[in-house]
Design a protein around this motif. Structure first.
Motif, PDB file in Angstrom:
ATOM      1  N   TYR A  99      -9.389   0.545  -6.727  1.00 51.06           N
ATOM      2  CA  TYR A  99      -8.314   1.265  -7.401  1.00 51.06           C
ATOM      3  C   TYR A  99      -8.613   1.545  -8.879  1.00 51.06           C
ATOM      4  O   TYR A  99      -8.404   2.666  -9.352  1.00 51.06           O
ATOM      5  CB  TYR A  99      -7.000   0.508  -7.253  1.00 51.06           C
ATOM      6  CG  TYR A  99      -6.557   0.347  -5.825  1.00 51.06           C
ATOM      7  CD1 TYR A  99      -6.277   1.457  -5.034  1.00 51.06           C
ATOM      8  CD2 TYR A  99      -6.422  -0.912  -5.247  1.00 51.06           C
ATOM      9  CE1 TYR A  99      -5.877   1.320  -3.722  1.00 51.06           C
ATOM     10  CE2 TYR A  99      -6.009  -1.065  -3.930  1.00 51.06           C
ATOM     11  CZ  TYR A  99      -5.739   0.053  -3.175  1.00 51.06           C
ATOM     12  OH  TYR A  99      -5.340  -0.091  -1.876  1.00 51.06           O
TER      13      TYR A  99
ATOM     14  N   TYR B 123       0.810  -1.217   0.000  1.00 42.28           N
ATOM     15  CA  TYR B 123       0.000   0.000   0.000  1.00 42.28           C
ATOM     16  C   TYR B 123       0.848   1.274   0.000  1.00 42.28           C
ATOM     17  O   TYR B 123       0.493   2.275   0.631  1.00 42.28           O
ATOM     18  CB  TYR B 123      -0.951  -0.012   1.199  1.00 42.28           C
ATOM     19  CG  TYR B 123      -1.947  -1.143   1.129  1.00 42.28           C
ATOM     20  CD1 TYR B 123      -2.886  -1.193   0.102  1.00 42.28           C
ATOM     21  CD2 TYR B 123      -1.945  -2.167   2.072  1.00 42.28           C
ATOM     22  CE1 TYR B 123      -3.815  -2.233   0.026  1.00 42.28           C
ATOM     23  CE2 TYR B 123      -2.864  -3.213   1.995  1.00 42.28           C
ATOM     24  CZ  TYR B 123      -3.782  -3.232   0.972  1.00 42.28           C
ATOM     25  OH  TYR B 123      -4.692  -4.270   0.888  1.00 42.28           O
TER      26      TYR B 123
ATOM     27  N   HIS C  94       2.949  -7.873  -7.532  1.00 35.53           N
ATOM     28  CA  HIS C  94       1.753  -7.657  -6.721  1.00 35.53           C
ATOM     29  C   HIS C  94       0.880  -8.907  -6.652  1.00 35.53           C
ATOM     30  O   HIS C  94       0.204  -9.146  -5.645  1.00 35.53           O
ATOM     31  CB  HIS C  94       0.971  -6.454  -7.261  1.00 35.53           C
ATOM     32  CG  HIS C  94       1.528  -5.141  -6.801  1.00 35.53           C
ATOM     33  ND1 HIS C  94       2.721  -4.645  -7.261  1.00 35.53           N
ATOM     34  CD2 HIS C  94       1.062  -4.238  -5.890  1.00 35.53           C
ATOM     35  CE1 HIS C  94       2.972  -3.482  -6.664  1.00 35.53           C
ATOM     36  NE2 HIS C  94       1.989  -3.220  -5.826  1.00 35.53           N
TER      37      HIS C  94
ATOM     38  N   ASN D 255      -2.669  -2.564  -8.338  1.00 31.10           N
ATOM     39  CA  ASN D 255      -3.240  -2.877  -7.032  1.00 31.10           C
ATOM     40  C   ASN D 255      -4.405  -3.852  -7.142  1.00 31.10           C
ATOM     41  O   ASN D 255      -4.644  -4.671  -6.249  1.00 31.10           O
ATOM     42  CB  ASN D 255      -3.688  -1.591  -6.326  1.00 31.10           C
ATOM     43  CG  ASN D 255      -2.521  -0.712  -5.920  1.00 31.10           C
ATOM     44  OD1 ASN D 255      -2.394   0.418  -6.374  1.00 31.10           O
ATOM     45  ND2 ASN D 255      -1.647  -1.219  -5.055  1.00 31.10           N
TER      46      ASN D 255
END
Length: 420
Positions: A370, A31, A109, A55
């Motif tokens: 996001y 984050y 990610h 994200n």
């Protein structure tokens, strides 16, 4: 208090301290956008939408891991799960510091979606629930999230200072990434040091004769309160993710610099320990569902105000007030929404399974939040895009309030006064 008792209390608090350090350090890398979004865009050469997709990739893999992680946490020792997660996540951070390409950032990610969830999240929540007693779950989760907030505030303050020491954004961002990766590895060392190696912490070696292992999912799935809690967490977590936009909102809508944005994020983090611990004590006094309802009301008012505030430098004082109100509300929600399990009388043996099911639904905001805000900003610009987004979040807060009122009614109607 004799020496044995003192040692026992020290071990107990070192155990909680390890959970606190682990619970925040592992998510610093994931984050980073909350304080360094514009710097990430510049250094990695990505757009708002690409950052959102990055994200979202994390969220997609995390959602697939939540439920399996709940099952795993009912069978494997806490120390093993937590330490593995922290070390592997930190190693991913050291790779991120090499400034990889966008496709590799997507892969990284996705990897974090597994390392911070499958072997970590349910184990952390279950360990915290068992650390506390049946009458102080609000305080237990309040202490956990307050401690996580304190660690986050210290790390955000430190990262803002580290970033400001570099003349180039790329150098500053790399320094912050290395700081976060080191913190994750250090937390893993603390877990190995202070959580006993043979401590399964509520695994199937501690069985409740009323719940057969093969019936865990069946027990959880038949509880309406569990499904309501999943939706409540979905809304609350979405509101929390919305607060990550405050730094960029100040930079873009109020024409402030990156250092101001990082400082604003640090200020926001310092509100977390105060909010979480206060909400925890309030939840134990008036019931968790009532405290959650109050937080949703404050969030609705705060986000509605942010949606209409003009982006003028002379109104920065008003921005600080509104951001403070929303931050207090969302951190209060994060501090106590898992305490709803005790109010709903979810059996201890199926805690991991319940956490997995609730989290699978509750944290889907990682997938859509996001890309949504990225699309709004790319399409309408910062000022109008954020106005639309904060309006949506105000409406979501009202919906969360209605869900919480329904949960409170459900618990009063179906839960015996003497517990389970």
């Amino acid at each position: 208090m004799n020496r044995r008792s003192q040692n026992s209390q020290l071990s107990r608090w070192l155990y909680m301290a390890s959970l606190i350090l682990a619970g925040d350090s592992i998510y610093l890398l994931v984050y980073m956008r909350q304080g360094f979004q514009t710097s990430m865009q510049e250094v990695f050469d990505i757009s708002y939408t690409q950052l959102g997709i990055m994200n979202s990739m994390y969220g997609l893999l995390a959602i697939t891991a939540y439920f399996a992680g709940g099952w795993l946490s009912d069978r494997v020792a806490t120390r093993t799960l937590l330490s593995f997660s922290l070390f592997t996540t930190g190693l991913g951070g050291f790779y991120m510091a090499t400034i990889p390409s966008y496709p590799m950032l997507l892969a990284l990610h996705a990897f974090w979606g597994v390392s911070t969830i499958l072997t970590f999240w349910a184990a952390l929540v279950k360990a915290a629930r068992l650390w506390g007693g049946s009458d102080d779950q609000g305080r237990t989760f309040g202490i956990l999230d307050a401690g996580r907030g304190l660690v986050g505030a210290v790390m955000m303050t430190a990262s803002a200072w580290v970033f400001s020491r570099s003349a180039l954004a790329a150098d500053g961002l790399v320094s912050v990434i290395l700081l976060y990766a080191t913190a994750s590895v250090a937390a893993g060392v603390c877990v190995l040091a202070f959580i006993p190696a043979d401590h399964a912490h509520g695994s199937l070696t501690h069985r409740d004769d009323n719940v057969a292992p093969e019936g865990q999912l069946s027990v959880v799935a038949k509880m309406p309160a569990v499904w309501l809690q999943a939706l409540i967490i979905l809304i609350a977590y979405w509101l929390y993710l919305g607060s990550f936009e405050f730094a960029t909102f100040a930079e873009k809508a109020f024409d402030q610099d990156k250092v101001f944005g990082a400082s604003l994020s640090a200020f926001r983090e310092w509100l977390r320990p105060i909010s979480a611990i206060a909400a925890g004590f309030l939840a134990d006094r008036i019931r968790a569902s009532r405290a959650v309802s109050i937080a949703f009301i404050i969030s609705a008012l705060g986000y509605a105000a942010l949606a209409v505030i003009p982006g003028r430098a002379d109104l920065l004082w008003m921005l600080w007030i509104q951001i403070s109100a929303v931050a207090i509300a969302v951190f209060a929600l994060r501090g106590i929404y898992f305490a709803l399990m005790e109010e709903s009388k979810v059996p201890l043996l199926v805690t991991g399974t319940a956490v997995g099911l609730v989290s699978t639904i509750g944290f889907t905001a990682d997938i859509f939040a996001y890309p949504m805000v990225g699309w709004l900003l790319d399409t309408y610009g910062a000022a109008t895009g954020y106005s639309y987004y904060f309006s949506i979040l105000a409406g979501a807060s009202v919906f969360g309030l209605l869900l919480t009122l329904a949960l409170g009614w459900q618990n009063q109607r179906t839960t015996p006064a003497n517990g389970y």
